[in-house]
Design an enzyme around this catalytic site. Structure first.
Site, short mmCIF file in Angstrom:
data_model
loop_
_atom_site.label_atom_id
_atom_site.label_comp_id
_atom_site.label_asym_id
_atom_site.label_seq_id
_atom_site.Cartn_x
_atom_site.Cartn_y
_atom_site.Cartn_z
N HIS A 45 5.91 49.67 18.30
CA HIS A 45 5.98 50.90 17.40
C HIS A 45 4.58 51.07 16.81
O HIS A 45 4.32 52.28 16.36
CB HIS A 45 6.73 50.24 16.12
CG HIS A 45 8.32 50.20 16.33
ND1 HIS A 45 8.97 51.45 16.48
CD2 HIS A 45 9.24 49.23 16.44
CE1 HIS A 45 10.16 51.26 16.57
NE2 HIS A 45 10.25 49.84 16.49
N CYS A 53 17.29 49.56 17.52
CA CYS A 53 16.01 49.75 16.68
C CYS A 53 16.56 50.04 15.38
O CYS A 53 17.49 51.02 15.43
CB CYS A 53 15.07 50.63 17.41
SG CYS A 53 13.78 50.88 16.54
N HIS A 112 8.31 44.47 21.21
CA HIS A 112 9.02 45.67 20.50
C HIS A 112 8.31 46.31 19.25
O HIS A 112 8.08 47.47 19.13
CB HIS A 112 10.52 45.16 20.25
CG HIS A 112 11.45 46.40 19.39
ND1 HIS A 112 12.57 46.87 20.10
CD2 HIS A 112 11.33 46.96 18.49
CE1 HIS A 112 12.87 47.66 19.39
NE2 HIS A 112 12.36 47.90 18.27
N GLU A 113 7.73 45.02 18.66
CA GLU A 113 7.04 45.81 17.30
C GLU A 113 5.72 46.41 17.62
O GLU A 113 5.48 47.43 17.15
CB GLU A 113 7.05 44.60 16.38
CG GLU A 113 8.17 44.01 16.12
CD GLU A 113 9.35 44.86 15.40
OE1 GLU A 113 10.75 44.85 15.61
OE2 GLU A 113 8.78 45.84 14.85
O1 LIG Z 1 13.68 48.26 15.05
C1 LIG Z 1 13.17 47.27 15.12
O2 LIG Z 1 11.72 47.15 15.27
C2 LIG Z 1 13.71 45.96 14.73
C3 LIG Z 1 14.66 45.42 15.82
C4 LIG Z 1 13.63 44.65 16.79
C5 LIG Z 1 14.22 44.47 17.98
C6 LIG Z 1 15.32 44.77 18.76
C7 LIG Z 1 15.88 44.45 19.97
C8 LIG Z 1 15.15 43.54 20.72
C9 LIG Z 1 13.98 42.78 19.94
C10 LIG Z 1 13.60 43.25 18.69
C11 LIG Z 1 15.78 44.98 15.20
O3 LIG Z 1 15.59 43.60 15.22
S1 LIG Z 1 17.30 45.54 16.03
C12 LIG Z 1 18.57 44.54 15.35
C13 LIG Z 1 18.37 43.07 16.00
C14 LIG Z 1 18.85 42.28 15.02
C15 LIG Z 1 18.96 40.81 15.63
C16 LIG Z 1 18.76 40.49 16.91
C17 LIG Z 1 18.47 41.45 17.71
C18 LIG Z 1 18.42 42.86 17.39
NI NI Z 2 12.40 49.23 16.53
#
Ligand SMILES: O=C(O)C[C@@H](Cc1ccccc1)[C@H](O)SCc1ccccc1
Ligand code: NI
Length: 187
Positions: free
Chosen positions: A161, A114, A157-158
């Protein structure tokens, strides 16, 4: 332009709030915010710009991560196939809502990270494998789409949040790699 300094980190109470729906028709402010969130994702996935701007790669971003408690997310999932550069999912979603989901659950083999969490938290994050989702798009049009596998996981995941939920809330604290039968592990 959004950079890592704009992204709040765990411990900031905004990450634990339930974000508010945005008014429709969309305000210019909310449209601009969505554009900036999408621009961040593009920049974070561009090796030159990410290096230049010191960005962590991201496939999703939620407004509460910018200390803005509004129900807005941006997702930009590259296809990963150099032959076909079209992303598999790219959208700014206003007031996203999961309408229904599969019985089948899924998780990423490598767990999750995250942008608001500056540490590794190992373990399976079990989510729905398929979801039916409604949202208002950047043109103010109501959309209804079905997602599965990785794209469904990113959106969940989003949306977490927006509800004050962090990915590690889903990890089994006794056994981070415990899995019920039938959970699809996505490599
Ligand atoms: O913090 C966030 O919401 C963005 C996350 C979203 C995410 C993490 C894990 C699994 C699904 C979605 C970032 O994209 S974490 C970094 C990342 C970059 C590329 C691929 C996977 C995770
Ligand atoms: Ni996140």
């Amino acid at each position: 332009m959004i950079t890592m300094e704009d992204i709040i980190r765990e411990g900031n109470p905004t990450l634990r709030e339930v974000a508010k729906e945005v008014a429709v028709p969309l305000s210019d402010e909310d449209i601009k915010l969505g554009e900036e969130m999408m621009e961040f994702l593009h920049n974070s996935q561009d090796p030159i710009k990410a290096e230049e701007l010191g960005l962590r790669g991201g496939v999703g971003l939620a407004a509460p991560q910018l200390d803005i408690s509004k129900r807005i997310i941006a997702v930009h999932v590259p296809s990963g196939d150099l032959e076909n550069p079209e992303p598999t999912l790219s959208a700014v979603m206003y007031n996203p809502k999961i309408l229904s989901h599969s019985v089948q659950d899924a998780c990423l083999a490598e767990g999750e990270g995250c942008l608001s969490v500056d540490r590794e938290v190992p373990g399976y994050v079990v989510r729905h494998n398929k979801i039916t989702l409604s949202y208002v798009d950047a043109d103010g049009v109501k959309q209804k789409i079905r997602l599965k596998n990785y794209e469904a996981i990113v959106v969940q995941h989003e949306i977490d949040h927006l509800n004050g939920v962090m990915f590690y809330d889903h990890i089994n604290s006794e056994n981070p790699y415990a899995l019920k039968d039938g959970v699809l592990v996505i490599e």
